[in-house]
Each structure stands twice: as C-alpha cells, then as structure tokens.
Motif scaffolding. Structure first.
Motif, mmCIF file in Angstrom:
data_model
loop_
_atom_site.group_PDB
_atom_site.id
_atom_site.type_symbol
_atom_site.label_atom_id
_atom_site.label_comp_id
_atom_site.label_asym_id
_atom_site.label_seq_id
_atom_site.Cartn_x
_atom_site.Cartn_y
_atom_site.Cartn_z
ATOM 1 N N TYR A 292 25.337 45.586 36.618
ATOM 2 C CA TYR A 292 26.087 46.813 36.903
ATOM 3 C C TYR A 292 27.571 46.496 37.033
ATOM 4 O O TYR A 292 27.975 45.698 37.881
ATOM 5 N N CYS A 293 28.349 47.096 36.178
ATOM 6 C CA CYS A 293 29.805 46.967 36.265
ATOM 7 C C CYS A 293 30.384 48.322 35.891
ATOM 8 O O CYS A 293 29.665 49.217 35.440
ATOM 9 N N LEU A 294 31.651 48.456 36.096
ATOM 10 C CA LEU A 294 32.343 49.677 35.685
ATOM 11 C C LEU A 294 33.439 49.340 34.693
ATOM 12 O O LEU A 294 34.094 48.308 34.862
ATOM 13 N N SER B 189 35.473 39.326 34.502
ATOM 14 C CA SER B 189 34.611 38.630 35.464
ATOM 15 C C SER B 189 35.039 39.061 36.859
ATOM 16 O O SER B 189 36.214 38.965 37.224
ATOM 17 N N ALA B 190 34.083 39.590 37.625
ATOM 18 C CA ALA B 190 34.405 40.253 38.894
ATOM 19 C C ALA B 190 33.377 39.831 39.943
ATOM 20 O O ALA B 190 32.337 40.474 40.089
ATOM 21 N N PRO B 191 33.632 38.703 40.627
ATOM 22 C CA PRO B 191 32.621 38.172 41.546
ATOM 23 C C PRO B 191 32.395 39.048 42.780
ATOM 24 O O PRO B 191 33.339 39.509 43.412
ATOM 25 N N HIS B 192 31.118 39.269 43.064
ATOM 26 C CA HIS B 192 30.690 39.910 44.313
ATOM 27 C C HIS B 192 29.520 39.086 44.828
ATOM 28 O O HIS B 192 28.648 38.699 44.042
ATOM 29 N N ALA B 193 29.473 38.850 46.120
ATOM 30 C CA ALA B 193 28.374 38.079 46.701
ATOM 31 C C ALA B 193 27.046 38.777 46.410
ATOM 32 O O ALA B 193 26.982 40.004 46.326
ATOM 33 N N LEU C 175 46.795 50.338 36.126
ATOM 34 C CA LEU C 175 46.461 51.686 36.571
ATOM 35 C C LEU C 175 44.983 51.762 36.928
ATOM 36 O O LEU C 175 44.120 51.613 36.058
ATOM 37 N N TYR C 176 44.699 51.972 38.208
ATOM 38 C CA TYR C 176 43.355 52.326 38.644
ATOM 39 C C TYR C 176 43.391 53.789 39.058
ATOM 40 O O TYR C 176 44.046 54.115 40.053
ATOM 41 N N PRO C 177 42.724 54.668 38.330
ATOM 42 C CA PRO C 177 42.614 56.022 38.862
ATOM 43 C C PRO C 177 41.932 55.935 40.239
ATOM 44 O O PRO C 177 40.951 55.194 40.391
ATOM 45 N N LEU D 168 40.084 37.287 40.350
ATOM 46 C CA LEU D 168 39.931 35.981 41.012
ATOM 47 C C LEU D 168 39.696 36.108 42.504
ATOM 48 O O LEU D 168 39.365 35.120 43.159
ATOM 49 N N ARG D 169 39.913 37.320 43.055
ATOM 50 C CA ARG D 169 39.800 37.511 44.520
ATOM 51 C C ARG D 169 40.761 36.568 45.246
ATOM 52 O O ARG D 169 41.766 36.146 44.695
ATOM 53 N N ASP D 170 40.387 36.193 46.488
ATOM 54 C CA ASP D 170 41.332 35.427 47.308
ATOM 55 C C ASP D 170 40.525 34.491 48.213
ATOM 56 O O ASP D 170 39.293 34.553 48.231
ATOM 57 N N ALA E 226 38.079 55.052 41.065
ATOM 58 C CA ALA E 226 37.333 54.752 39.828
ATOM 59 C C ALA E 226 36.403 53.555 39.971
ATOM 60 O O ALA E 226 35.355 53.505 39.338
ATOM 61 N N THR E 227 36.784 52.556 40.787
ATOM 62 C CA THR E 227 36.012 51.321 40.777
ATOM 63 C C THR E 227 36.254 50.550 42.072
ATOM 64 O O THR E 227 36.823 51.079 43.023
ATOM 65 N N THR E 228 35.804 49.274 42.077
ATOM 66 C CA THR E 228 35.962 48.425 43.251
ATOM 67 C C THR E 228 37.433 48.364 43.699
ATOM 68 O O THR E 228 38.308 48.101 42.887
ATOM 69 N N HIS E 229 37.669 48.617 44.960
ATOM 70 C CA HIS E 229 39.015 48.504 45.554
ATOM 71 C C HIS E 229 40.060 49.325 44.800
ATOM 72 O O HIS E 229 41.142 48.840 44.486
ATOM 73 N N VAL F 132 45.201 49.773 31.678
ATOM 74 C CA VAL F 132 44.507 50.919 32.271
ATOM 75 C C VAL F 132 43.010 50.699 32.458
ATOM 76 O O VAL F 132 42.327 50.185 31.574
ATOM 77 N N HIS F 133 42.540 51.086 33.631
ATOM 78 C CA HIS F 133 41.108 51.282 33.835
ATOM 79 C C HIS F 133 40.861 52.699 33.330
ATOM 80 O O HIS F 133 41.226 53.664 33.991
ATOM 81 N N GLY F 134 40.245 52.807 32.152
ATOM 82 C CA GLY F 134 40.197 54.099 31.466
ATOM 83 C C GLY F 134 39.028 54.979 31.817
ATOM 84 O O GLY F 134 38.159 55.221 30.977
ATOM 85 N N GLU G 295 41.683 48.629 29.067
ATOM 86 C CA GLU G 295 40.866 47.508 29.518
ATOM 87 C C GLU G 295 39.371 47.797 29.383
ATOM 88 O O GLU G 295 38.931 48.934 29.491
ATOM 89 N N HIS G 296 38.632 46.731 29.197
ATOM 90 C CA HIS G 296 37.159 46.753 29.146
ATOM 91 C C HIS G 296 36.597 48.037 28.543
ATOM 92 O O HIS G 296 35.894 48.794 29.201
ATOM 93 N N ILE G 297 36.892 48.242 27.247
ATOM 94 C CA ILE G 297 36.377 49.465 26.603
ATOM 95 C C ILE G 297 34.855 49.370 26.446
ATOM 96 O O ILE G 297 34.295 48.281 26.288
ATOM 97 N N PRO H 108 45.032 42.910 40.224
ATOM 98 C CA PRO H 108 45.680 43.012 41.536
ATOM 99 C C PRO H 108 44.873 43.774 42.582
ATOM 100 O O PRO H 108 45.428 44.159 43.613
ATOM 101 N N ASN H 109 43.555 43.998 42.345
ATOM 102 C CA ASN H 109 42.808 44.846 43.293
ATOM 103 C C ASN H 109 42.260 44.046 44.465
ATOM 104 O O ASN H 109 41.063 44.031 44.736
ATOM 105 N N LEU H 110 43.186 43.401 45.176
ATOM 106 C CA LEU H 110 42.815 42.762 46.438
ATOM 107 C C LEU H 110 42.814 43.835 47.527
ATOM 108 O O LEU H 110 43.157 44.980 47.288
#
Ligand code: NCD
Ligand code: ZN
Length: 346
Positions: A217-219, A248-252, A100-102, A16-18, A105-108, A135-137, A173-175, A40-42
């Motif tokens: 493009y997503c991860l 759903s991961a909004p980026h401008a 868990l974000y290794p 949801l971002r902030d 691995a991804t955004t933030h 987990v972000h696997g 998550e997101h397999i 929680p990846n703010l």
C-alpha cells in the motif's frame, strides 16, 4: 545479457526520514545511487532553507564511511512559502526542487497546500529562478474516488498550472495511470515524471485480491493493469521525460500492519535490481541506463555521474525484514521473494 554496466544511477524521489531510521535506510541508497532527491515531509516539514541545510548535514553525517553520496534537498511548499524563501533556496546551491503536497494527500502532508492559488507568488518566483516544482499529483476532496484522484489532479490543478506558468519546470512524481503517462508524453519538455518499481510491477489486485497486503500500500494507490502496462511502456520507451524515482518510503512494520496502516513501500535495499528485472522482463534492458542514469540529471540540469555500477543476472533473495531501532522492523517490497538481478560489488 547477463551482465550490464551502467552510468551510476540517481534516485529522483526518496524518503530518508531522520534519526535512527535515516541511519538504518541510508546505506542501501548510497550503495546504489550517487545522488537522490530527498523528500521534505519530515515532522515538522522542511519549509526553510535553514532546515533543509541542517537536514542535509544530518544526511551527510549518516553516510557510511567513504561514501560520496550527495543528497539533493527539497523544500516543502506551504500556503505561506514566500518568494524570498524560493530565491534563497535557489541561491543555496543544495536545494533542487520544491515539493507540492496537497493538504491531506499522503503521509505527513497536513501542512501541505490547501489551494494552489495561494502559492502564486512562490510559483512565479520558482519560474523566475528556474527551481522545479515537484508535485504529489492527487486532489484530496472527499468527493473524489481515490482511484480517480490523479486524473482529477491533471484536469483541475496540473493542466491549469502549466498554462499559468509557461516556464515553470514540473516533475509529476510517482505517476500511476495511463492518463498521467500520456499527459507527460504529450506535454512540453519542462514536464517530466518519476515512476516507482511498485507501480511498474503491480496492479491493484496485488493489494486487494486474496487478502489485504499492507506492505504494497502506497500513495498514489496502485491502479489497473492497463495503467501498469502504460507506465511500463513509458518507462521503457526511451522518452527523456520519464525517469527513476523509487518513492522508497520506510514505515515500521507495526505502523504498516495496523487497523489504519501507513502508505509507503520500502524498496531502496534492492531498488536498481528491481528496475533491472522490470526492464529485462520487458526486453528493454538497453533502455535502463537512460531511465535510471541520464534522463534525471538532464532534466535537473546536473552533470551525469562519471562513476559506474555493474548488475549481474544472479539470484538474490530479498530479506523478510530489516532491523530498525527499538526492536521494530522494516518489511521491504517483495519481502522474501527471489530477484534474478544483483549488484556486483564495485
Ligand atoms: C510517502 C511517505 O510515506 O512519506 N508515502 C507513499 O505512500 N508514497 C509519501 C508520498 O510520497 O506520498
Ligand atoms: Zn514520496
């Protein structure tokens, strides 16, 4: 079937971002979903119960008038997360998982875990208080091909983790691969997985053939057609270990259409309609309610929703873009395309 009524769904994986972005995207989720697991990846990440509580209040304040949407908060696991923080999170009543974000691995994910063995005390505490690990696997070592990162994570991290912690509940998550779908289907009931619309709709050709499409493009990155087929089979199988999580991961637009574009697809503005199309095209519309509305709360040990939504087979055109703050825009998944399912206003 041209009309389907469902127990109201929840989104079990959402960014949801902030601030202004939160205010711009939240109404699309609240129009469809009763609850969502909020990532929680703010920047900085949500690593404390206090920060999660404050973020929850900002989300509640950003809800449209009259909305009873409930954000289900998560904590961002780091090498330094203490067992005390885990116990406080479980006791809070509003934190429902630890992510868990290794690292890298991804955004933030810069503050993510460098080696899961550093988190043993926190993982033992999660097992003791029955707080799920999300987990972000993907492994992140430079030597592993990006298309093999999920499979490698299963072998090197997830399998051993499940053995070390026999009562820990885990959401993969997101397999994105047949390998992950089979691993979850063969695993214990304390292991579940979320599946996104983009991984059910597309294979990697969509991303790379005939021009590079940054909005797809997503991860973890899209995989082969046989992987997509396996995910579709898993999602529509009726197996309660698989449930809806849009990611759903909004980026401008400016950060997606860039020499080094961000990973993430924005799908919340037509999320449940996309899943309806996917299930209808697979001839399994009757299995949508389990995937979207029952399996998630059952896994998280929350009540199923008592509210309902209705979807109708009526064409809608997905907008080319949505307005964001400061003149930037947000390009959704399948921008400009026709979708044959619509949400009926309650
Ligand atoms: C997510 C984001 O932008 O926060 N991006 C993505 O590609 N899925 C992070 C994540 O879930 O990996
Ligand atoms: Zn995500």
């Amino acid at each position: 079937m041209d009309r389907i009524s469902l127990c109201q769904p929840d989104d079990w994986h959402l960014h949801l971002r902030d601030g202004a972005t939160l205010r711009a995207v939240l109404p699309y989720t609240t129009a469809r979903f009763a609850r969502a697991i909020v990532m929680p990846n703010l920047v900085p990440p949500v690593t404390t119960v206090e920060a999660a509580g404050a973020y929850r209040q900002r989300i509640l304040a950003a809800r449209p008038a009259g909305s009873r949407f409930e954000p289900l908060m998560t904590l961002y696991l780091t090498d330094n997360t203490s067992p005390g923080t885990i116990r406080a999170a479980a006791a809070s009543g509003f934190i429902h998982g630890v992510k868990l974000y290794p690292a890298g691995a991804t955004t933030h994910s810069d503050s993510g875990v460098t080696d899961l063995h550093r988190c043993e005390a926190a993982l033992a505490a999660m097992e003791a208080v029955d707080l799920p690990l999300l987990v972000h696997g993907e492994v992140t070592h430079a030597g592993v091909d990006i298309f093999d990162r999920e499979a490698c994570f299963i072998d090197e991290v997830l399998g051993p983790l499940l053995d070390r912690h026999p009562r820990l509940r885990v959401v993969f998550e997101h397999i994105t691969t047949g390998r992950a779908a089979r691993f979850v289907a063969a695993g214990p009931s304390r292991l579940a997985a979320t599946i996104t619309p983009q991984h059910l709709l597309f294979n990697r050709n969509r991303l790379l053939v005939g021009g590079l499409r940054p909005h797809d493009y997503c991860l973890p990155v899209l995989k082969r057609e046989r992987d997509r087929q396996a995910l579709l089979e898993a999602a529509t199988s009726g197996n309660p270990s698989f449930f809806l999580g849009t990611d759903s991961a909004p980026h401008a637009r400016s950060s997606k259409e860039s020499a080094c574009g961000c990973a993430g697809c924005f799908s919340s503005a037509s999320a449940i309609e996309l899943y309806a199309r996917i299930f209808a095209d697979a001839g399994r519309l009757d299995r949508l309610e389990g995937f979207a509305s029952h399996h998630g709360p059952d896994f998280y040990r929350l009540p199923r929703n008592t509210s309902r939504i209705t979807l109708v087979r009526q064409a809608q055109r997905i907008p080319d873009a949505f307005a964001l703050d400061a003149g930037d825009t947000l390009v959704p998944l399948l921008a400009g395309e026709l979708l044959d399912w619509s949400l009926e206003s309650p």
